[in-house]
Design a protein around this motif. Structure first.
Motif, PDB file in Angstrom:
ATOM      1  N   THR A  44       0.796  -1.229   0.000  1.00  0.00           N
ATOM      2  CA  THR A  44       0.000   0.000   0.000  1.00  0.00           C
ATOM      3  C   THR A  44       0.827   1.277   0.000  1.00  0.00           C
ATOM      4  N   ALA A  45       0.239   2.306  -0.595  1.00  0.00           N
ATOM      5  CA  ALA A  45       0.590   3.680  -0.250  1.00  0.00           C
ATOM      6  C   ALA A  45      -0.254   3.981   0.987  1.00  0.00           C
ATOM      7  N   SER A  46       0.326   4.600   2.000  1.00  0.00           N
ATOM      8  CA  SER A  46      -0.364   4.718   3.291  1.00  0.00           C
ATOM      9  C   SER A  46      -0.433   6.154   3.768  1.00  0.00           C
ATOM     10  N   ALA A  47      -1.611   6.533   4.252  1.00  0.00           N
ATOM     11  CA  ALA A  47      -1.816   7.894   4.752  1.00  0.00           C
ATOM     12  C   ALA A  47      -1.188   8.055   6.130  1.00  0.00           C
ATOM     13  N   ILE A  48      -0.522   9.202   6.349  1.00  0.00           N
ATOM     14  CA  ILE A  48       0.019   9.529   7.677  1.00  0.00           C
ATOM     15  C   ILE A  48      -0.127  11.030   7.906  1.00  0.00           C
ATOM     16  N   GLY A  49      -0.527  11.419   9.103  1.00  0.00           N
ATOM     17  CA  GLY A  49      -0.682  12.839   9.428  1.00  0.00           C
ATOM     18  C   GLY A  49       0.653  13.560   9.361  1.00  0.00           C
ATOM     19  N   ASP A  50       0.677  14.728   8.705  1.00  0.00           N
ATOM     20  CA  ASP A  50       1.960  15.447   8.589  1.00  0.00           C
ATOM     21  C   ASP A  50       2.472  15.933   9.939  1.00  0.00           C
ATOM     22  N   ASN A  51       1.576  15.993  10.946  1.00  0.00           N
ATOM     23  CA  ASN A  51       2.000  16.385  12.299  1.00  0.00           C
ATOM     24  C   ASN A  51       2.917  15.330  12.921  1.00  0.00           C
ATOM     25  N   LEU A  52       2.882  14.105  12.395  1.00  0.00           N
ATOM     26  CA  LEU A  52       3.682  13.013  12.959  1.00  0.00           C
ATOM     27  C   LEU A  52       5.079  12.927  12.359  1.00  0.00           C
TER      28      LEU A  52
END
Length: 377
Positions: free
Chosen positions: A119-127
């Motif tokens: 997968t391409a996976s979503a991650i919050g840019d705050n992390l």
């Protein structure tokens, strides 16, 4: 400049240079010492020169890292449902969300080992504000969910992300992972936010929501940890909400939580891949006209799959019985398992505080409570 440049992961031709830019970072050294404890630094620095794609990096480094995490902080990973998936088909995996990094890392290890599309996976840019983490995330096929935006900016960002996910699935033929909600379920209640589905639907164009969602091949995924290594770290926010106080994160709180999730003891872990959403979408289209109500119904279908297929470890039954002062589920665990869980509770929170104790137990018991509710509907 591509409209996806602010959120996309690295292209393969960028990988070698980006990896080189962080190769001597102390955090990379720590990562590699953890992953390959018996390998000299010069050896892996030399090997980095031959990593020229994200696939190279995931196969040669990250897969080994995740296996080490499992070896050192779990009693093993089991799976079910993945045998129904086609090796050449990209899917949109929507899962419950308990751990910042591990949820998607474990899924991708499973996909890799079963020969399925990763997968391409979503991650919050705050992390990933630290530059090393930002580069590492993009080397690992993570794309960024932009946080802290104004209402107008959120709309533009959601549109961009929706189109990016559509591009990954339909043009790049990459699977995609996204959590069913923004942020982790800190209280153990796994529920799909309608806003996540609304964002996905923004790229539908002239298609109906249900027709478009059929093209995404949505697979609900249930991730279940026997012990949550971040259980006590979730308590301050839950208690603040209980007291109706505003909760402000500490400076390095996300990073600390990430490390705790990776290195903390999880005992057994189970991942289940549900059925691809298909006939359910036809039924929703045939019986519901309103788009928002359709999205609500789709969220309920995803919730039902995640809750029904969630593996209930002994800790869930123990927490339920302790919470309700009963022995209803005593046959589901041993006395030793119960005592270990009680010892964990006493070590991780103040057991003399009834509110903390109730919240801790509820966090573990909620998957069982939700499964009971689902079976009674």
């Amino acid at each position: 400049m591509s409209k996806f440049d602010e959120i996309r992961y690295f292209y393969d031709h960028e990988v070698n240079e980006k990896l080189g830019s962080v190769a001597r970072d102390p955090m990379m050294k720590a990562l590699m010492n953890f992953t390959f404890p018996d390998t000299d630094e010069q050896i892996w620095l030399e090997q980095f020169k031959n990593i020229n794609s994200i696939s190279d990096f995931q196969h040669k480094v990250i897969a080994h890292t995740v296996r080490q995490i499992l070896a050192k902080s779990s009693d093993g990973l089991t799976t079910s449902g993945f045998e129904k998936l086609d090796k050449n088909t990209p899917y949109l995996f929507i899962s419950n969300h308990r751990d910042i990094v591990l949820d998607t890392s474990l899924l991708n290890l499973v996909l890799l080992e079963k020969g399925l599309i990763m997968t391409a996976s979503a991650i919050g840019d705050n992390l990933v504000r630290k530059s090393f983490l930002n580069v590492l995330a993009k080397l690992n096929r993570n794309f960024l969910v932009q946080r802290g935006l104004s209402i107008r900016e959120q709309l533009t960002s959601s549109q961009t992300m929706s189109e990016y996910i559509e591009q990954q699935l339909h043009h790049e033929k990459s699977s995609v992972w996204i959590a069913q909600r923004e942020g982790r379920a800190k209280d153990g209640n796994d529920s799909t936010q309608q806003g996540v589905l609304k964002m996905l639907a923004m790229a539908a164009g002239d298609q109906s929501v249900t027709d478009y969602f059929k093209t995404l091949r949505i697979v609900p995924v249930s991730i279940s940890y026997e012990y949550d290594p971040t259980d006590s770290l979730k308590m301050p926010q839950l208690l603040a909400q209980h007291r109706e106080e505003q909760y402000v994160k500490g400076k390095n709180e996300d990073f600390t939580t990430m490390l705790s999730g990776i290195l903390g003891q999880k005992k057994r872990i189970h991942l289940h891949a549900g059925d691809v959403l298909d006939t359910e979408l036809d039924e929703i289209a045939a019986t519901i006209d309103n788009k928002n109500k359709q999205l609500q119904a789709i969220a309920q279908v995803i919730d039902r799959s995640i809750i029904e297929n969630y593996k209930l470890w002994p800790t869930k039954y123990i927490a339920y019985d302790l919470l309700h002062n009963t022995g209803t589920y005593a046959s589901e665990y041993t006395e030793q398992e119960k005592q270990l869980f009680i010892r964990r509770l006493e070590m991780r929170i103040d057991p003399s505080d009834p509110v903390s104790k109730e919240f801790f137990l509820t966090m573990y018991a909620n998957p069982l409570i939700n499964k009971i509710k689902a079976q009674n509907i």
